[in-house]
Write an enzyme that holds these catalytic residues in place. Structure first.
Site, mmCIF file in Angstrom:
data_model
loop_
_atom_site.group_PDB
_atom_site.id
_atom_site.type_symbol
_atom_site.label_atom_id
_atom_site.label_comp_id
_atom_site.label_asym_id
_atom_site.label_seq_id
_atom_site.Cartn_x
_atom_site.Cartn_y
_atom_site.Cartn_z
ATOM 1 N NE ARG A 118 -2.474 0.895 3.560
ATOM 2 C CZ ARG A 118 -3.129 0.628 4.691
ATOM 3 N NH1 ARG A 118 -4.407 0.290 4.646
ATOM 4 N NH2 ARG A 118 -2.531 0.689 5.854
ATOM 5 C CE LYS A 177 -3.943 3.639 -5.227
ATOM 6 N NZ LYS A 177 -4.728 2.626 -5.839
ATOM 7 C CD GLU A 209 -11.453 6.182 5.228
ATOM 8 O OE1 GLU A 209 -11.003 5.173 5.801
ATOM 9 O OE2 GLU A 209 -10.762 6.883 4.458
HETATM 10 N N1 PLP Z 1 -8.918 4.553 7.222
HETATM 11 C C1 PLP Z 1 -8.048 5.514 7.530
HETATM 12 C C2 PLP Z 1 -8.342 6.897 7.089
HETATM 13 C C3 PLP Z 1 -6.884 5.197 8.252
HETATM 14 O O1 PLP Z 1 -6.010 6.158 8.577
HETATM 15 C C4 PLP Z 1 -6.658 3.875 8.656
HETATM 16 C C5 PLP Z 1 -5.437 3.504 9.359
HETATM 17 O O2 PLP Z 1 -4.366 3.865 8.929
HETATM 18 C C6 PLP Z 1 -7.596 2.897 8.309
HETATM 19 C C7 PLP Z 1 -8.716 3.272 7.595
HETATM 20 C C8 PLP Z 1 -7.396 1.468 8.676
HETATM 21 O O3 PLP Z 1 -6.461 0.830 7.832
HETATM 22 P P1 PLP Z 1 -5.655 -0.414 8.323
HETATM 23 O O4 PLP Z 1 -6.650 -1.461 8.686
HETATM 24 O O5 PLP Z 1 -4.841 -0.822 7.143
HETATM 25 O O6 PLP Z 1 -4.846 0.009 9.481
#
Ligand code: PLP
Ligand code: COI
Length: 339
Positions: free
Chosen positions: A81, A183, A219
């Site tokens: 990522r 991303k 989100e």
């Molecule tokens: N959405 C946002 C905006 C984030 O900053 C994060 C964490 O970095 C996530 C979702 C969750 O992503 P992950 O499960 O890869 O930590």
């Protein structure tokens, strides 16, 4: 193990650990990288990161198992990522195999700071990258620094696993250039004002809706949504302007392949949220945090199943995911990296 840290009462804050990883990009290539004790970065006032915010970050955790091993959860996914993010930001991707190697090195060096099993705390790793040389006309840097620091952390939301209350944001968290396609680690500055407003009003987070129509769930500021329907289906919002959460993708896999649940990754209209039985936030920092209530401009959506504690399906997902992360439940191939 460090003796002077009260592991059980850690929140999500920064505690300086002994070592960090640094690699620099110059003349078209990354150097060999080192583990260093120096936590400070000295850069030109005109460094691209200060002028045009050319930077990005990742987040992952190291866990101590019951038999005192240290493991990381899917660091290859963070490597991939971050490489995608780098490409979007015109930065040279840090090679994915070297990213995983650097994770291992920095965790091993800071093993004393990996919290003991059973305390609920973990070692959070923050890989990040920035454009370092002076740039004054709008263009990308050509020198960069990739770093990983670590910090022991407890729960992201105050109150641990207690259900949180969030609000529908009045603001968009979209990229300033309006392209979506987030991303990782982009444009979080745009979410600082809305999160400050939400906190001042007593909410733990913002629910962002799509910027174009404000009808679809995106989100929160730091985590993706999961919803459970009344008949037990896991629903997660699909959008190209949210972070593709590794936790969310892992939960969907676990739900479908380990728990035999029905899983839908699709657009979610805000108007259907009140019909869900359970709601939660998921992410590395958030793990799975139940949402008890959503405020929408004077109206409330309540999730009775998750009001005082995690709802039953959310709990099953939480226990399976964290069981895998702590090596108590067999992990799908390649998910656990031993340090
Ligand atoms: N959405 C946002 C905006 C984030 O900053 C994060 C964490 O970095 C996530 C979702 C969750 O992503 P992950 O499960 O890869 O930590
Ligand atoms: C993470 O979950 O790793 C994050 O980076 C969330 C955060 C914005 C603290």
């Amino acid at each position: 193990m460090k003796q002077d840290i009260d592991w059980g009462s850690l929140g999500f804050g920064y505690i300086k650990t002994d070592y960090r990883y640094v690699s620099k990009f110059k003349d078209g290539k990354w150097d060999d990288g080192v583990i260093t004790e120096d936590a400070n970065i000295t850069l030109s006032e005109c460094a691209c990161v200060f002028q045009y915010s050319q930077s990005c970050f990742e987040g992952l955790k190291a866990y101590r198992t019951k038999d005192d091993r240290i493991v990381c959860f899917r660091p290859d996914m963070n490597a991939k990522r971050m490489a995608d993010t780098a490409e979007r930001l015109v930065m040279p991707p840090f090679p994915e195999d070297r990213f995983v190697e650097a994770v291992k090195q920095v965790v091993k060096a800071n093993a004393d700071f990996v919290p003991p099993y059973g305390t609920g705390a973990t070692l959070y790793l923050r890989p990040f990258m920035m454009g370092t040389n002076p740039v004054i006309g709008v263009k990308p840097a050509d020198e960069f620094e990739f770093r990983i620091f670590t910090t022991p952390v407890g729960p992201y939301f105050k109150g641990g696993a207690k259900p949180i209350t969030i609000k529908v944001s009045d603001y968009d968290r979209a990229a300033p250039h309006g392209t979506g396609n987030i991303k990782a680690g982009l444009n979080y500055a745009m979410s600082l004002y809305p999160i400050t407003v939400a906190h001042e009003e007593g909410f733990a987070e913002n629910m962002y809706l799509d910027a174009a129509t404000r009808t679809k769930v995106e989100e929160t500021g730091g985590a993706n949504f999961i919803f459970i329907t009344k008949d037990g289906t896991l629903v997660t919002p699909k959008s190209d302007s949210i972070l593709p959460s590794i936790t969310r993708r892992s939960i969907c896999y676990v739900a479908e392949h380990i728990l035999g649940m029905k899983v839908e990754h699709r657009e979610v209209l805000f108007s259907e949220v009140a019909d869900f039985a359970e709601c939660g936030l998921c992410g590395t920092a958030a793990v799975i945090s139940p949402v008890g209530r959503i405020f929408d401009h004077g109206k409330e959506i309540n999730f009775p199943a998750g009001m005082d504690d995690m709802g039953p399906v959310t709990r099953k997902l939480y226990e399976t995911l964290t069981g895998i992360q702590k090596c108590e439940i067999e992990a799908p191939e390649g998910w656990i990296v031993e340090i």
